[in-house]
Every structure is written in structure tokens, then in C-alpha cells.
Write a protein that holds these residues in place. Structure first.
Motif, mmCIF file in Angstrom:
data_model
loop_
_atom_site.group_PDB
_atom_site.id
_atom_site.type_symbol
_atom_site.label_atom_id
_atom_site.label_comp_id
_atom_site.label_asym_id
_atom_site.label_seq_id
_atom_site.Cartn_x
_atom_site.Cartn_y
_atom_site.Cartn_z
ATOM 1 N N ASP A 1 -27.933 39.328 32.181
ATOM 2 C CA ASP A 1 -26.649 39.607 31.199
ATOM 3 C C ASP A 1 -27.276 39.844 29.853
ATOM 4 O O ASP A 1 -26.336 40.201 29.050
ATOM 5 C CB ASP A 1 -25.651 38.368 31.441
ATOM 6 C CG ASP A 1 -24.776 38.672 32.667
ATOM 7 O OD1 ASP A 1 -24.288 37.334 33.211
ATOM 8 O OD2 ASP A 1 -24.811 39.334 33.137
ATOM 9 N N GLU B 1 -9.249 44.492 23.500
ATOM 10 C CA GLU B 1 -10.231 44.966 24.480
ATOM 11 C C GLU B 1 -10.516 46.298 24.525
ATOM 12 O O GLU B 1 -10.118 47.063 23.778
ATOM 13 C CB GLU B 1 -9.264 44.704 25.885
ATOM 14 C CG GLU B 1 -9.037 43.517 26.031
ATOM 15 C CD GLU B 1 -8.056 43.155 27.374
ATOM 16 O OE1 GLU B 1 -7.799 44.161 28.251
ATOM 17 O OE2 GLU B 1 -7.625 42.095 27.740
ATOM 18 N N CYS C 1 -16.638 49.119 28.210
ATOM 19 C CA CYS C 1 -18.004 49.671 27.934
ATOM 20 C C CYS C 1 -18.285 50.796 28.805
ATOM 21 O O CYS C 1 -18.223 50.958 29.907
ATOM 22 C CB CYS C 1 -18.744 48.467 28.442
ATOM 23 S SG CYS C 1 -20.694 49.061 28.682
ATOM 24 N N TYR D 1 -17.201 47.997 32.458
ATOM 25 C CA TYR D 1 -16.719 46.587 32.280
ATOM 26 C C TYR D 1 -15.721 46.628 30.988
ATOM 27 O O TYR D 1 -15.879 47.292 30.214
ATOM 28 C CB TYR D 1 -17.817 45.417 32.210
ATOM 29 C CG TYR D 1 -18.506 45.504 33.376
ATOM 30 C CD1 TYR D 1 -18.216 44.815 34.461
ATOM 31 C CD2 TYR D 1 -19.917 45.749 33.331
ATOM 32 C CE1 TYR D 1 -18.928 44.592 35.593
ATOM 33 C CE2 TYR D 1 -20.689 45.600 34.281
ATOM 34 C CZ TYR D 1 -20.517 45.023 35.573
ATOM 35 O OH TYR D 1 -21.150 44.725 36.516
ATOM 36 N N THR D 2 -14.678 45.746 31.115
ATOM 37 C CA THR D 2 -13.653 45.474 30.317
ATOM 38 C C THR D 2 -14.239 44.546 29.351
ATOM 39 O O THR D 2 -14.814 43.239 29.818
ATOM 40 C CB THR D 2 -12.411 45.240 30.716
ATOM 41 O OG1 THR D 2 -11.887 46.429 31.418
ATOM 42 C CG2 THR D 2 -11.361 44.759 29.714
ATOM 43 N N LEU D 3 -14.488 44.709 28.024
ATOM 44 C CA LEU D 3 -14.927 43.586 27.125
ATOM 45 C C LEU D 3 -13.840 43.346 26.107
ATOM 46 O O LEU D 3 -12.779 44.023 25.852
ATOM 47 C CB LEU D 3 -15.790 44.161 26.148
ATOM 48 C CG LEU D 3 -17.115 44.815 26.797
ATOM 49 C CD1 LEU D 3 -18.093 45.324 25.983
ATOM 50 C CD2 LEU D 3 -17.758 43.800 27.862
ATOM 51 N N GLN E 1 -17.283 39.962 24.791
ATOM 52 C CA GLN E 1 -17.743 39.084 25.949
ATOM 53 C C GLN E 1 -17.006 39.951 27.143
ATOM 54 O O GLN E 1 -16.004 40.401 27.026
ATOM 55 C CB GLN E 1 -17.425 37.793 25.884
ATOM 56 C CG GLN E 1 -18.489 37.044 25.079
ATOM 57 C CD GLN E 1 -18.411 35.554 25.106
ATOM 58 O OE1 GLN E 1 -17.882 35.160 26.279
ATOM 59 N NE2 GLN E 1 -18.757 34.649 24.205
ATOM 60 N N HIS E 2 -17.744 39.791 28.510
ATOM 61 C CA HIS E 2 -16.981 40.441 29.652
ATOM 62 C C HIS E 2 -15.770 39.846 29.995
ATOM 63 O O HIS E 2 -15.820 38.453 30.032
ATOM 64 C CB HIS E 2 -17.913 40.487 30.620
ATOM 65 C CG HIS E 2 -19.099 41.298 30.632
ATOM 66 N ND1 HIS E 2 -20.260 40.985 29.875
ATOM 67 C CD2 HIS E 2 -19.216 42.681 31.058
ATOM 68 C CE1 HIS E 2 -21.084 41.827 29.911
ATOM 69 N NE2 HIS E 2 -20.480 42.854 30.546
ATOM 70 N N LYS E 3 -14.746 40.385 30.076
ATOM 71 C CA LYS E 3 -13.467 39.974 30.505
ATOM 72 C C LYS E 3 -13.355 39.080 31.835
ATOM 73 O O LYS E 3 -12.905 38.017 31.935
ATOM 74 C CB LYS E 3 -12.274 40.902 30.552
ATOM 75 C CG LYS E 3 -10.750 40.274 30.927
ATOM 76 C CD LYS E 3 -9.721 41.373 30.545
ATOM 77 C CE LYS E 3 -8.380 40.929 30.630
ATOM 78 N NZ LYS E 3 -7.304 42.018 30.964
ATOM 79 N N HIS E 4 -14.053 39.702 32.777
ATOM 80 C CA HIS E 4 -14.011 38.802 33.951
ATOM 81 C C HIS E 4 -14.760 37.620 34.173
ATOM 82 O O HIS E 4 -14.373 36.695 34.726
ATOM 83 C CB HIS E 4 -14.444 39.841 35.254
ATOM 84 C CG HIS E 4 -15.974 40.157 35.099
ATOM 85 N ND1 HIS E 4 -16.408 41.151 34.141
ATOM 86 C CD2 HIS E 4 -17.044 39.947 35.816
ATOM 87 C CE1 HIS E 4 -17.926 41.214 34.243
ATOM 88 N NE2 HIS E 4 -18.213 40.606 35.219
ATOM 89 N N LYS E 5 -15.755 37.549 33.252
ATOM 90 C CA LYS E 5 -16.572 36.363 33.267
ATOM 91 C C LYS E 5 -15.842 35.366 32.468
ATOM 92 O O LYS E 5 -15.725 34.052 32.688
ATOM 93 C CB LYS E 5 -17.735 36.546 32.602
ATOM 94 C CG LYS E 5 -18.798 37.325 33.281
ATOM 95 C CD LYS E 5 -20.365 37.726 32.302
ATOM 96 C CE LYS E 5 -21.008 38.579 33.146
ATOM 97 N NZ LYS E 5 -22.299 38.893 32.332
ATOM 98 N N ARG F 1 -14.280 47.667 38.936
ATOM 99 C CA ARG F 1 -14.255 46.607 37.770
ATOM 100 C C ARG F 1 -13.071 46.534 36.785
ATOM 101 O O ARG F 1 -12.989 45.709 35.756
ATOM 102 C CB ARG F 1 -15.491 47.232 37.120
ATOM 103 C CG ARG F 1 -16.924 47.086 37.572
ATOM 104 C CD ARG F 1 -18.015 47.681 37.008
ATOM 105 N NE ARG F 1 -19.294 47.655 37.688
ATOM 106 C CZ ARG F 1 -20.370 48.257 37.574
ATOM 107 N NH1 ARG F 1 -20.425 48.958 36.475
ATOM 108 N NH2 ARG F 1 -21.423 48.040 38.111
#
Length: 207
Positions: free
Chosen positions: A42, A103, A106, A111-113, A124-128, A151
Motif C-alpha cells: 500500500d 472523493e 484513482c 479505487y475510490t479515494l 486514502q482508500h474509501k474501502h479501507k 472496486r
């Protein structure tokens, strides 16, 4: 990224860089690398990829010299040109500055940030963030995977926390990319079990 953090470059990552770096810009190579591997650390970014290439002493054959016949924009001009009317001035806020909570997607990885700060690690990554909000910090050497492979389907039921070794195996040998999310989850969990069995067997042999 914490000072002294060591990027986990695998043999596959390094082999891919060696095979694809010649003749293209480092920025293009980084985009290709991100698109090729889902198991990248990451903390991998453009600068530490360049540092790796420097350690490997690789050359892409591009020396940056001006092409013959090209005329530079400042030919015949000397000294400081001065700021023009559109120059950014101290204290000004850019009209395209995004507020915290914004939001974006990328483009290189899909990925959605989410913007979480105006300083430091801004995005940062939304899913994390979603996973950690419900389950706490992601353990070391683990990552969050989308069960259905989409994703943009960022809901808790579509996320699963996996060891990176399992994640890498799924990406390269056993992709759970069926249209049935339940079947995908079964494939993923089955590989988790196999990984634990292999680890136990290795421990027995080593002992």
C-alpha cells in the motif's frame, strides 16, 4: 509512510519492471505496474519505484535531451521573466482545491479515494476506511479485497480481509471472478484454508 519502512518488492514486481521499463517514461511505467499487480504494498508510490530502479541500475534509454530542430520557448530572452497575471500568489486558495470528505477515482487503479486531510497523506482508500471503521486497523501483511471484483461496489458485505499471500495467489492462479458473489467468497475462503494448511505443514517439516 513511516521513516525506515521497507517496501515489500516481490520477485514478480522486479521482473516486471525489468521487462517493461525500457523506452517509456518512469511515470508510464508506474501506471503499468499499478494496473498489473493488485498485491502491491500500500505504501508503493512513484518515488520509491524510482528508487528501486536506481538501485537496480536500470536505464530506459531516454536521456531527456532536446530533439534537433526544436526551438525553446525562452529563446532570445534573458533574466527573470516576472510573474504574469495568472500566477499563483501567497495566501491564495486554488479554485479547484477539494474540501475534506471529497472523493475521486484513482485513474491508474480504479479505487475510490477520500480526502481526509489538507496536509500529509491527503487521500486514502474509501474501502479501507470503511473496513477499519467497523473492524479496526488492518493487520500487517493483510489487505482488503472486493469479493465480487468490482472496486466501485464499496459496501461492507463486499469486502474481505486477506493475508497478502492469499491475495497474490488468487490474482495469479485462481481468480474468483464469477458473476456469483457467494461463489467468489467460497473460492476465496477455500484458498485461505489451503494457505493455513500449507503453513502448518511447512512448520511441521521445519520442526
Amino acid at each position: 509512510m513511516a521513516k525506515g519502512y521497507k517496501i515489500n518488492w516481490t520477485d514478480a514486481h522486479i521482473a516486471y519492471i525489468r521487462a517493461n521499463q525500457y523506452g517509456i517514461t518512469r511515470r508510464s511505467l508506474f501506471e503499468k505496474l499499478v494496473n498489473e499487480f493488485d498485491d502491491l504494498d500500500d505504501n508503493v508510490n512513484f518515488n520509491n519505484m524510482k528508487a528501486l530502479i536506481s538501485r537496480l541500475e536500470l536505464s530506459n534509454g531516454r536521456d531527456g535531451r532536446m530533439v534537433s530542430g526544436h526551438t525553446p520557448w525562452n529563446k532570445g530572452k534573458t533574466g527573470y521573466m516576472g510573474a504574469n497575471k495568472t500566477s499563483f500568489k501567497k495566501g491564495m486558495i486554488a479554485i479547484n482545491k477539494r474540501p475534506i470528505g471529497s472523493e475521486r477515482i484513482c485513474q491508474s487503479a480504479g479505487y475510490t479515494l477520500v480526502k481526509v486531510s489538507d496536509t500529509g497523506k491527503r487521500w486514502q482508500h474509501k474501502h479501507k476506511l470503511l473496513w477499519e471503521r467497523h473492524h479496526g486497523p488492518i493487520p500487517d501483511n493483510h489487505c482488503i479485497r472486493f469479493i465480487d471484483g468490482n472496486r466501485q461496489n464499496i459496501v461492507l458485505s463486499n469486502l474481505i480481509c486477506l493475508p497478502r499471500a492469499v491475495h497474490a495467489t488468487l490474482n495469479h492462479h485462481l481468480k474468483p471472478n464469477t458473476k456469483d458473489a457467494d461463489l467468489n467468497k467460497t473460492i476465496i475462503l477455500a484458498e485461505c484454508v489451503r494457505q493455513k494448511v500449507r503453513s502448518k505443514q511447512k512448520g511441521c517439516h521445519d520442526g
